[in-house]
Structures are given as C-alpha cells and as structure tokens.
Design an enzyme around this catalytic site. Structure first.
Site, short mmCIF file in Angstrom:
data_model
loop_
_atom_site.label_atom_id
_atom_site.label_comp_id
_atom_site.label_asym_id
_atom_site.label_seq_id
_atom_site.Cartn_x
_atom_site.Cartn_y
_atom_site.Cartn_z
N TYR A 21 -10.70 -3.09 9.56
CA TYR A 21 -11.01 -4.49 9.85
C TYR A 21 -12.44 -4.85 9.44
O TYR A 21 -12.74 -6.01 9.19
CB TYR A 21 -10.86 -4.78 11.35
CG TYR A 21 -9.46 -5.17 11.77
CD1 TYR A 21 -8.39 -4.31 11.56
CD2 TYR A 21 -9.22 -6.39 12.38
CE1 TYR A 21 -7.12 -4.66 11.96
CE2 TYR A 21 -7.95 -6.75 12.78
CZ TYR A 21 -6.91 -5.89 12.57
OH TYR A 21 -5.65 -6.25 12.96
N LYS A 50 -3.35 9.31 11.33
CA LYS A 50 -2.59 9.64 10.13
C LYS A 50 -3.36 10.74 9.41
O LYS A 50 -3.74 10.63 8.24
CB LYS A 50 -2.42 8.36 9.27
CG LYS A 50 -1.49 8.49 8.09
CD LYS A 50 -0.02 8.64 8.45
CE LYS A 50 0.79 8.94 7.20
NZ LYS A 50 2.18 9.36 7.51
N ASP A 61 3.14 7.02 12.20
CA ASP A 61 4.50 6.64 11.80
C ASP A 61 5.52 7.19 12.80
O ASP A 61 6.47 6.50 13.19
CB ASP A 61 4.81 7.07 10.36
CG ASP A 61 4.45 8.52 10.06
OD1 ASP A 61 3.78 9.17 10.89
OD2 ASP A 61 4.85 9.02 8.99
N ASP A 119 -3.38 -2.38 16.38
CA ASP A 119 -2.90 -3.75 16.22
C ASP A 119 -1.38 -3.74 16.09
O ASP A 119 -0.66 -4.49 16.76
CB ASP A 119 -3.55 -4.38 14.98
CG ASP A 119 -3.06 -5.80 14.77
OD1 ASP A 119 -3.02 -6.56 15.74
OD2 ASP A 119 -2.71 -6.14 13.62
N ASP A 146 1.77 -4.72 19.24
CA ASP A 146 2.83 -5.73 19.09
C ASP A 146 4.19 -5.06 19.31
O ASP A 146 5.06 -5.61 19.98
CB ASP A 146 2.81 -6.35 17.68
CG ASP A 146 1.97 -7.62 17.61
OD1 ASP A 146 1.03 -7.75 18.41
OD2 ASP A 146 2.26 -8.48 16.76
C1 IPM Z 1 -4.80 -9.28 17.77
C2 IPM Z 1 -4.62 -10.24 16.63
C3 IPM Z 1 -5.88 -10.22 15.78
C4 IPM Z 1 -6.09 -8.83 15.26
C5 IPM Z 1 -5.89 -11.25 14.64
C6 IPM Z 1 -5.62 -12.65 15.11
C7 IPM Z 1 -7.18 -11.18 13.85
O1 IPM Z 1 -3.50 -9.91 15.87
O2 IPM Z 1 -5.70 -9.52 18.59
O3 IPM Z 1 -4.07 -8.31 17.84
O4 IPM Z 1 -5.50 -8.46 14.23
O5 IPM Z 1 -6.82 -8.07 15.86
MN MN Z 2 -2.37 -8.22 16.66
#
Ligand code: IPM
Ligand code: MN
Length: 351
Positions: free
Chosen positions: A142, A189, A221, A245, A249
């Site tokens: 990032y 990884k 993975d 990240d 999710d």
């Molecule tokens: C998160 C979001 C952010 C990230 C984006 C919006 C930059 O997806 O907080 O997980 O990738 O960190």
């Molecule tokens: Mn995210």
C-alpha cells in the site's frame, strides 16, 4: 470520563451509520455519566468537494488532538471508474492511517447465535468462530514505491517491509494471543516473497519471548481456503497489509453480513474505530444501511479506554436487537426490515 472524539462520517452511508453510533454512545454517556464531546471533521469525497483534498490538515489537527476517532466510510463511484483521477477519496484514508501512525488494524470476526443461519456457510463449520485478523496497516504494498514506465505501458507496486514494522505488529499479535487462546498464526507467502520471508524470520525471532504462545505459519492462499472451510482453526492471525485487506473481507462472510464487523486501528497515540464495510454508495441516503458494524466499533472504543461495562452494554443491546429482529434489510429475510435510524433509536432507548 471526559472523551473528546473526532467524528469523521465520510461518504456514502458513512454519515447515516455514524449518526446511529453517536446516538448509542450518547446513551452510554448518559447512563454511565461520561462526557463525550464530538468533533466533526471532513474526509473522503465530501472533503474533496469541500476543500479539494480527502484528508485536509484541519481534519488531521482534529484527529491528532482527539482521544479517539470514530470513522464512517469513504469512497465514491465517480472516482472508481476514473483511473486518471489525481485525487481520490481512498488517499485520504491512507494518509490518515500514515499520519496518525495507525500501524495495527484489529479486525475481529465472530458469529452471532441468532444469525448463524444467515451465513452462506454451514452452521457446523462456523458455530463458535471467534478470531482476530491483525492486519499491518501502514506499510507493505500500500505504501511501497509505485510508478509507471515504458511510456505508461508498465506499472509496478512494491511490497517493502522493514523488520521493525513487522516486529511491532507481531508483538501486538503475541500480546493479544496471550490474552486469548495463546495461538498465533502468521499468514504470509514466504514460499515466493522475500518480504514474507522477513516476516517469518522476525516472528520466529520473537517466539522465545513468548514461550507460551503456539505459533503456526501458513501461506495466504491456503488460509483463504481454510478460513471459510474451518474458521475455528484460527484465533489471532497476523498478516501484511494487502493480505489482511483481502482476508478480512472474506472473513466477514462468516458472520453473515458485512454490515456487522467492527474494527479498530491502533498505533502509538490516538486510535481509530470504523466498520470494515465501505461506503456502499448504492444505499447512501436511503436509511437502509446496517449501522451495527459502526455501533460495535464504538464498543471497541470504550473497551480500549477500559470502559468494559459500557462496551458490554453495547454488545448486549446489539445482541438483543438481533434476537428481537430489530434489523435492517440485509438481515431481515422474511421479517420486517427497520430503517437505519430506527435501529439506532431502538438501541439508544434500550440502553
Ligand atoms: C479497507 C478498505 C481500504 C483498504 C480502501 C478503501 C483503501 O478496503 O479499509 O479495508 O484497502 O485498506
Ligand atoms: Mn478492504
């Protein structure tokens, strides 16, 4: 206690979910006799519109001087499909994380007994899930060098980690593991990436300082698969920015809705609390978004100030709302769907 909280509502559903968290916090403050001062500040696309940048200095000033930051969401579709946009809302979030030194992102995943069947995963797989993904937040790909070359036809992003960045994150992971089940999983990884090999080396080096913690090392993975197959295998996980990240999710699916999972981002000074979901622009202004992730983020805030009873009161009232079906449309199924604001009012009243 006196708490001075920076309030960054941001974009999309951000303002709506933040409003409900404020109602809940104010109800807690009344009940437990705290004094909360809210300091609203601009961020995201709304800040770009107002002052031309997504995390203006004035907002940083407010955050840096606050006891904590409560954050909604940022992002706007008009930037997503425009790769040439020079200023993007997400840059605000990244700048904020970096300037506030928020290097550790704590993202818990747990199930709610009344919602187990909302998850697309089978009950017997997910029941009892209670894990924390500790995501490194101010380094890695990032923030590494990125550019275009060959007249724009080649692009690169670099995943760079310094030992101290890995170590401070890993220490938080070990400390957390000590307070929980004493299991820590380092997700990397290392079979391919040199930066991951430095992660492993660094974490291995810390093992002797935490002899009681049982450490495992797994490739990202494989974890992506195991996490939804057998989430109970995990407790505290530490991982690099991008891996975290993606995995967080994925992990939110376990709980049944992305609208449920809270997070905190901590560094050496002020901490930030935010839902893990995004700005959900399709729902903005419709009063339909689930406010619980933000409300539960506020519970994490109280917890970090050792206001354990207050935090528990929030979690209890959230559980009660779920059990009684006072839920937004993402969770309503055949039952009645309540508005975002109605859920917030109900929570505040029931506190
Ligand atoms: C998160 C979001 C952010 C990230 C984006 C919006 C930059 O997806 O907080 O997980 O990738 O960190
Ligand atoms: Mn995210």
């Amino acid at each position: 206690m006196k708490l001075n909280i920076a309030l960054l509502a941001g974009d999309g559903i951000g303002p709506e979910v933040i409003d409900q968290a404020v109602k809940v916090c104010d109800a807690i403050a009344t009940k437990y006799q705290h004094e909360i001062t809210w300091q609203p500040a601009l961020t995201g696309a709304s800040a770009i519109d107002a002052v031309g940048e997504p995390y203006p200095d004035s907002t940083h000033e407010v955050c840096a001087n606050a006891d904590a930051v409560l954050f909604g969401a940022i992002g706007h579709p008009r930037f997503d499909n425009d790769p040439s946009a020079k200023v993007r809302p997400e840059q605000g979030l990244l700048k904020m994380r970096q300037k506030l030194g928020l290097f550790a992102n704590v993202r818990p995943t747990f199930t709610f007994p009344s919602l187990i069947d909302k998850s697309p995963l089978k009950r017997e797989r997910i029941e009892g899930t209670d894990l924390i993904i500790l995501r490194e937040l101010t380094g890695g790909i990032y923030f590494g060098e990125r550019d275009r070359k060959d007249g724009g036809n080649t692009a690169f992003d670099t995943m760079t980690y310094e030992r101290h960045e890995i170590e401070r994150l890993a220490r938080k992971g070990f400390d957390m593991a000590m307070k929980r089940s004493k299991r820590l999983c380092c997700v990397d990884k290392a079979n391919v990436l040199e930066s991951s090999r430095l992660w492993r080396e660094t974490v291995q080096g810390l093992e002797k300082e935490y002899p009681e913690v049982e450490v495992s090392y797994e490739f990202v993975d494989a974890v992506a698969m195991r996490l939804v197959q057998w989430p109970n295998a995990y407790d505290v996980m530490i991982t690099a920015n991008l891996f975290g990240d993606i995995l967080t999710d994925e992990a939110s699916v376990i709980s049944g809705s992305m609208g449920l999972m809270p997070s905190s981002s901590v560094g050496s000074k002020v901490s930030l609390y935010e839902p893990i979901h995004g700005s959900y622009p399709q729902a903005a202004g419709k009063d339909i978004a689930n406010p619980l992730a933000t409300v539960l983020s506020a519970a994490m805030l109280f917890e970090d100030f050792d206001l354990t009873e207050e935090a528990q009161a929030i979690r209890d009232v959230v559980n009660k709302s779920l059990a009684e079906g006072i839920v937004t449309e993402d969770l309503a199924a055949d039952g009645k769907a309540y508005k975002t604001s109605e859920v917030g009012n109900w929570l505040a009243e029931n506190i």
